[in-house]
Write a protein that holds these residues in place. Structure first.
Motif, PDB file in Angstrom:
ATOM      1  N   THR A  38      -9.679 -53.189  71.106  1.00 50.48           N
ATOM      2  CA  THR A  38      -9.215 -52.157  70.163  1.00 50.48           C
ATOM      3  C   THR A  38     -10.381 -51.592  69.381  1.00 50.48           C
ATOM      4  N   ARG A  39     -11.253 -52.462  68.932  1.00 48.28           N
ATOM      5  CA  ARG A  39     -12.420 -52.027  68.155  1.00 48.28           C
ATOM      6  C   ARG A  39     -13.324 -51.138  68.991  1.00 48.28           C
ATOM      7  N   ARG A  40     -13.540 -51.502  70.242  1.00 49.11           N
ATOM      8  CA  ARG A  40     -14.402 -50.689  71.118  1.00 49.11           C
ATOM      9  C   ARG A  40     -13.782 -49.335  71.413  1.00 49.11           C
ATOM     10  N   VAL A  41     -12.466 -49.300  71.619  1.00 48.41           N
ATOM     11  CA  VAL A  41     -11.799 -48.029  71.911  1.00 48.41           C
ATOM     12  C   VAL A  41     -11.842 -47.110  70.693  1.00 48.41           C
ATOM     13  N   VAL A  42     -11.566 -47.660  69.515  1.00 53.70           N
ATOM     14  CA  VAL A  42     -11.621 -46.847  68.294  1.00 53.70           C
ATOM     15  C   VAL A  42     -13.039 -46.328  68.072  1.00 53.70           C
ATOM     16  N   HIS A  43     -14.025 -47.165  68.283  1.00 47.49           N
ATOM     17  CA  HIS A  43     -15.414 -46.751  68.130  1.00 47.49           C
ATOM     18  C   HIS A  43     -15.762 -45.640  69.126  1.00 47.49           C
ATOM     19  N   ALA A  44     -15.357 -45.801  70.369  1.00 46.64           N
ATOM     20  CA  ALA A  44     -15.652 -44.784  71.384  1.00 46.64           C
ATOM     21  C   ALA A  44     -14.987 -43.462  71.033  1.00 46.64           C
ATOM     22  N   LEU A  45     -13.757 -43.507  70.544  1.00 52.72           N
ATOM     23  CA  LEU A  45     -13.060 -42.269  70.181  1.00 52.72           C
ATOM     24  C   LEU A  45     -13.717 -41.578  68.987  1.00 52.72           C
ATOM     25  N   THR A  46     -14.194 -42.360  68.017  1.00 53.07           N
ATOM     26  CA  THR A  46     -14.881 -41.731  66.889  1.00 53.07           C
ATOM     27  C   THR A  46     -16.207 -41.111  67.333  1.00 53.07           C
ATOM     28  N   MET A  47     -16.906 -41.762  68.236  1.00 52.30           N
ATOM     29  CA  MET A  47     -18.167 -41.203  68.715  1.00 52.30           C
ATOM     30  C   MET A  47     -17.948 -39.935  69.546  1.00 52.30           C
ATOM     31  N   VAL A  48     -16.916 -39.937  70.387  1.00 42.19           N
ATOM     32  CA  VAL A  48     -16.597 -38.736  71.167  1.00 42.19           C
ATOM     33  C   VAL A  48     -16.169 -37.610  70.224  1.00 42.19           C
ATOM     34  N   GLY A  49     -15.400 -37.959  69.195  1.00 35.86           N
ATOM     35  CA  GLY A  49     -15.001 -36.955  68.210  1.00 35.86           C
ATOM     36  C   GLY A  49     -16.191 -36.375  67.467  1.00 35.86           C
ATOM     37  N   ALA A  50     -17.143 -37.223  67.104  1.00 38.10           N
ATOM     38  CA  ALA A  50     -18.348 -36.746  66.424  1.00 38.10           C
ATOM     39  C   ALA A  50     -19.168 -35.850  67.351  1.00 38.10           C
ATOM     40  N   ASP A  51     -19.280 -36.233  68.617  1.00 30.95           N
ATOM     41  CA  ASP A  51     -20.011 -35.400  69.578  1.00 30.95           C
ATOM     42  C   ASP A  51     -19.336 -34.049  69.761  1.00 30.95           C
ATOM     43  N   ALA A  52     -18.014 -34.050  69.845  1.00 30.51           N
ATOM     44  CA  ALA A  52     -17.278 -32.788  69.986  1.00 30.51           C
ATOM     45  C   ALA A  52     -17.466 -31.913  68.750  1.00 30.51           C
ATOM     46  N   GLY A  53     -17.473 -32.526  67.583  1.00 27.98           N
ATOM     47  CA  GLY A  53     -17.700 -31.767  66.356  1.00 27.98           C
ATOM     48  C   GLY A  53     -19.090 -31.174  66.295  1.00 27.98           C
ATOM     49  N   LEU A  54     -20.091 -31.917  66.742  1.00 26.58           N
ATOM     50  CA  LEU A  54     -21.451 -31.373  66.754  1.00 26.58           C
ATOM     51  C   LEU A  54     -21.590 -30.256  67.784  1.00 26.58           C
ATOM     52  N   PHE A  55     -20.877 -30.361  68.893  1.00 27.36           N
ATOM     53  CA  PHE A  55     -20.869 -29.277  69.874  1.00 27.36           C
ATOM     54  C   PHE A  55     -20.217 -28.033  69.267  1.00 27.36           C
ATOM     55  N   ALA A  56     -19.123 -28.224  68.554  1.00 26.28           N
ATOM     56  CA  ALA A  56     -18.467 -27.095  67.885  1.00 26.28           C
ATOM     57  C   ALA A  56     -19.384 -26.491  66.821  1.00 26.28           C
ATOM     58  N   THR A  57     -20.165 -27.334  66.157  1.00 24.14           N
ATOM     59  CA  THR A  57     -21.127 -26.844  65.172  1.00 24.14           C
ATOM     60  C   THR A  57     -22.132 -25.906  65.825  1.00 24.14           C
ATOM     61  N   ALA A  58     -22.598 -26.281  66.997  1.00 24.98           N
ATOM     62  CA  ALA A  58     -23.543 -25.424  67.717  1.00 24.98           C
ATOM     63  C   ALA A  58     -22.891 -24.114  68.142  1.00 24.98           C
ATOM     64  N   LEU A  59     -21.622 -24.169  68.490  1.00 25.99           N
ATOM     65  CA  LEU A  59     -20.926 -22.954  68.928  1.00 25.99           C
ATOM     66  C   LEU A  59     -20.764 -21.937  67.804  1.00 25.99           C
ATOM     67  N   VAL A  60     -20.592 -22.401  66.580  1.00 26.59           N
ATOM     68  CA  VAL A  60     -20.398 -21.477  65.462  1.00 26.59           C
ATOM     69  C   VAL A  60     -21.686 -21.211  64.689  1.00 26.59           C
ATOM     70  N   SER A  61     -22.813 -21.601  65.228  1.00 24.33           N
ATOM     71  CA  SER A  61     -24.072 -21.454  64.488  1.00 24.33           C
ATOM     72  C   SER A  61     -24.503 -20.006  64.336  1.00 24.33           C
ATOM     73  N   GLY A  62     -23.966 -19.112  65.135  1.00 20.79           N
ATOM     74  CA  GLY A  62     -24.360 -17.700  65.037  1.00 20.79           C
ATOM     75  C   GLY A  62     -24.012 -17.077  63.702  1.00 20.79           C
ATOM     76  N   ASP A  63     -22.903 -17.488  63.095  1.00 21.94           N
ATOM     77  CA  ASP A  63     -22.505 -16.924  61.808  1.00 21.94           C
ATOM     78  C   ASP A  63     -22.699 -17.919  60.664  1.00 21.94           C
TER      79      ASP A  63
END
Length: 70
Positions: A15-40
């Protein structure tokens, strides 16, 4: 995710590993979204807010692994 896939057969701490993996994937997705909106970035606070939120999620996932011991 590769490490998570390899460790799915081990039930200890799964459970701990799955929760950790999901938070890391979520953080990576958020940083990718950050790059997508960097133009404005100058006109909106969305870029900054996405970056801060993504870093906070990544930090929470890391702290989770340090604190949550099975």
């Amino acid at each position: 995710l590769w490490n998570l896939w390899d460790s799915l057969e081990d039930p200890a701490g799964q459970t701990r590993r799955v929760v950790h993996a999901l938070t890391m994937v979520g953080a990576d997705a958020g940083l990718f979204a950050t790059a997508l909106v960097s133009g404005d970035a100058r006109e909106s606070d969305v870029h900054r807010n996405l970056a801060i939120t993504s870093m906070a999620v990544g930090a929470a996932g890391t702290i989770l692994m340090w604190v949550w011991k099975d």
